[in-house]
Scaffold this motif. Structure first.
Motif, short mmCIF file in Angstrom:
data_model
loop_
_atom_site.label_atom_id
_atom_site.label_comp_id
_atom_site.label_asym_id
_atom_site.label_seq_id
_atom_site.Cartn_x
_atom_site.Cartn_y
_atom_site.Cartn_z
N GLN A 119 16.15 6.16 4.73
CA GLN A 119 15.66 4.74 5.56
C GLN A 119 14.36 5.47 6.13
N LYS A 120 13.33 4.22 6.15
CA LYS A 120 11.97 4.40 6.73
C LYS A 120 12.01 4.46 7.94
N VAL A 121 11.51 5.33 8.79
CA VAL A 121 11.51 5.40 10.37
C VAL A 121 10.13 5.57 10.84
N GLU A 122 9.77 5.34 12.02
CA GLU A 122 8.40 5.61 12.59
C GLU A 122 8.82 5.32 14.18
N TYR A 123 8.06 6.46 14.70
CA TYR A 123 8.00 6.52 16.25
C TYR A 123 6.52 6.24 16.79
N ARG A 124 6.23 5.29 17.73
CA ARG A 124 5.03 4.89 18.23
C ARG A 124 5.17 4.77 19.89
N LEU A 125 4.23 4.85 20.34
CA LEU A 125 3.83 4.79 21.68
C LEU A 125 3.22 3.36 21.86
N ARG B 270 3.17 9.04 30.32
CA ARG B 270 1.85 8.86 30.71
C ARG B 270 0.86 9.33 29.54
N GLY B 271 1.45 10.38 28.73
CA GLY B 271 0.72 10.79 27.76
C GLY B 271 1.57 11.65 26.69
N LEU B 272 1.03 11.76 25.71
CA LEU B 272 1.83 12.50 24.52
C LEU B 272 1.17 13.33 23.64
N ARG B 273 1.76 14.52 23.18
CA ARG B 273 0.95 15.21 22.19
C ARG B 273 1.78 15.69 21.06
N LEU B 274 1.38 15.57 20.13
CA LEU B 274 1.97 16.12 18.89
C LEU B 274 1.53 17.33 18.05
N ARG B 275 2.28 18.56 17.56
CA ARG B 275 1.59 19.10 16.78
C ARG B 275 2.65 19.49 15.59
N PHE B 276 2.09 20.01 14.36
CA PHE B 276 2.73 20.06 13.10
C PHE B 276 2.47 21.34 12.60
N ARG B 277 3.74 22.08 12.15
CA ARG B 277 3.57 23.24 11.72
C ARG B 277 3.90 23.41 10.37
N GLU C 108 0.86 -1.27 -0.16
CA GLU C 108 0.30 0.00 -0.04
C GLU C 108 0.91 1.08 0.06
N MET C 109 0.42 2.25 -0.86
CA MET C 109 1.22 3.36 -0.97
C MET C 109 0.88 4.41 0.41
N ARG C 110 2.05 4.78 0.82
CA ARG C 110 1.92 5.63 2.09
C ARG C 110 2.52 7.07 1.64
N PRO C 111 2.04 8.20 2.18
CA PRO C 111 2.27 9.53 2.00
C PRO C 111 3.93 9.73 2.69
N ALA C 112 4.63 10.65 2.14
CA ALA C 112 5.71 11.15 2.41
C ALA C 112 6.13 11.27 4.22
N PHE C 113 5.30 11.78 4.51
CA PHE C 113 5.11 11.94 6.14
C PHE C 113 3.63 11.73 6.81
N ILE C 114 3.75 11.05 7.79
CA ILE C 114 2.60 10.71 8.73
C ILE C 114 2.61 11.14 9.84
N GLY C 115 1.71 11.90 10.42
CA GLY C 115 1.81 12.49 11.81
C GLY C 115 0.43 12.45 12.28
N THR C 116 0.11 11.85 13.44
CA THR C 116 -1.06 11.49 13.98
C THR C 116 -1.39 11.82 15.53
N ARG C 117 -2.30 11.72 16.08
CA ARG C 117 -2.62 11.85 17.54
C ARG C 117 -2.04 10.66 18.20
N GLY C 118 -1.92 9.41 17.62
CA GLY C 118 -1.20 8.44 18.21
C GLY C 118 -2.33 7.31 18.76
N GLU C 119 -3.50 7.18 18.12
CA GLU C 119 -4.42 6.46 18.28
C GLU C 119 -3.81 5.10 18.31
N ALA C 120 -5.00 4.05 18.97
CA ALA C 120 -4.16 2.48 18.96
C ALA C 120 -3.93 1.93 17.45
N GLY C 121 -2.97 1.60 17.48
CA GLY C 121 -2.40 0.94 16.11
C GLY C 121 -2.04 1.72 15.26
N GLN C 122 -1.77 2.96 15.63
CA GLN C 122 -1.44 4.01 14.43
C GLN C 122 0.13 4.61 14.97
#
Length: 199
Positions: A113-119, A148-155, A77-91
């Motif tokens: 190299q393809k990298v991913e950060y997850r909680l 305990r919690g994590l929040r991301l924002r993208f500019r 499956e094709m994926r965009p160059a950059f994925i940034g989420t709220r960190g829902e389960a499985g994402q």
């Protein structure tokens, strides 16, 4: 007889001396225990600070080298160059392709190299892939425990902040990423990273 009595200790004197020795020994044990607990606490805090510094250095290097390259998942499956989420389960929290990877091989593979950060279960992890398209991931590397919690924002280019990154152009990268980690007991650590090597 009187000479013998003057050269020794009486039973009362011995008991008093033993009591004083016992009090000193007990105090020493208490002080030693306190010092050991203080050292353990200091070591734990230093380990936590070192983990946050490593996270900042690694994530900063990854994001600074982010490349606008669309890629394929293991399923094809094709994926965009950059994925940034709220960190829902499985994402993933973040997923992108970075430049500047020294894979150590003599082959003609590009240095990306393809990298991913997850909680995962309170642990922030980094996952990398040996190949950008269609490969299975390598083992995740734990970066910070006790999250305990994590929040991301993208500019974006206009200076607006977004809680998730999903632009219409799949090659578009954010200009900056803000990470806020809640480590409990009122400790929130914020880090700001520039994204894209053209900055």
């Amino acid at each position: 007889m009187s000479g013998d009595r003057e050269s020794g200790f009486t039973l009362v004197e011995m008991l008093i001396a033993l009591m004083i020795f016992g009090m000193l020994a007990g105090s020493s044990v208490v002080l030693l225990g306190f010092a050991m607990r203080a050292q353990e606490t200091a070591d734990t805090r230093l380990d936590g600070a070192a983990a946050l510094r490593r996270l900042g250095a690694l994530m900063g290097a990854d994001l600074a080298q982010a490349a606008p390259r669309i890629n394929r998942a293991e399923s094809g499956e094709m994926r965009p160059a950059f994925i940034g989420t709220r960190g829902e389960a499985g994402q993933p929290l973040l997923a992108f392709v970075r430049r500047g990877w020294d894979h150590g091989g003599a082959d003609e593979r590009p240095a990306i190299q393809k990298v991913e950060y997850r909680l995962t279960a309170g642990r922030l992890e980094r996952v990398a892939w040996p190949m950008v398209d269609g490969a299975a991931p390598m083992e995740p590397v734990a970066l910070v425990d006790g999250v305990r919690g994590l929040r991301l924002r993208f500019r974006d280019e206009a200076g607006n902040w977004h809680v998730a990154w999903n632009p219409e152009d799949p090659t578009l990268l954010p200009r900056a990423v803000e990470l806020a980690l809640d480590l409990g007991q009122g400790h929130v650590v914020r880090q700001l990273f520039l994204a894209g090597s053209d900055l």
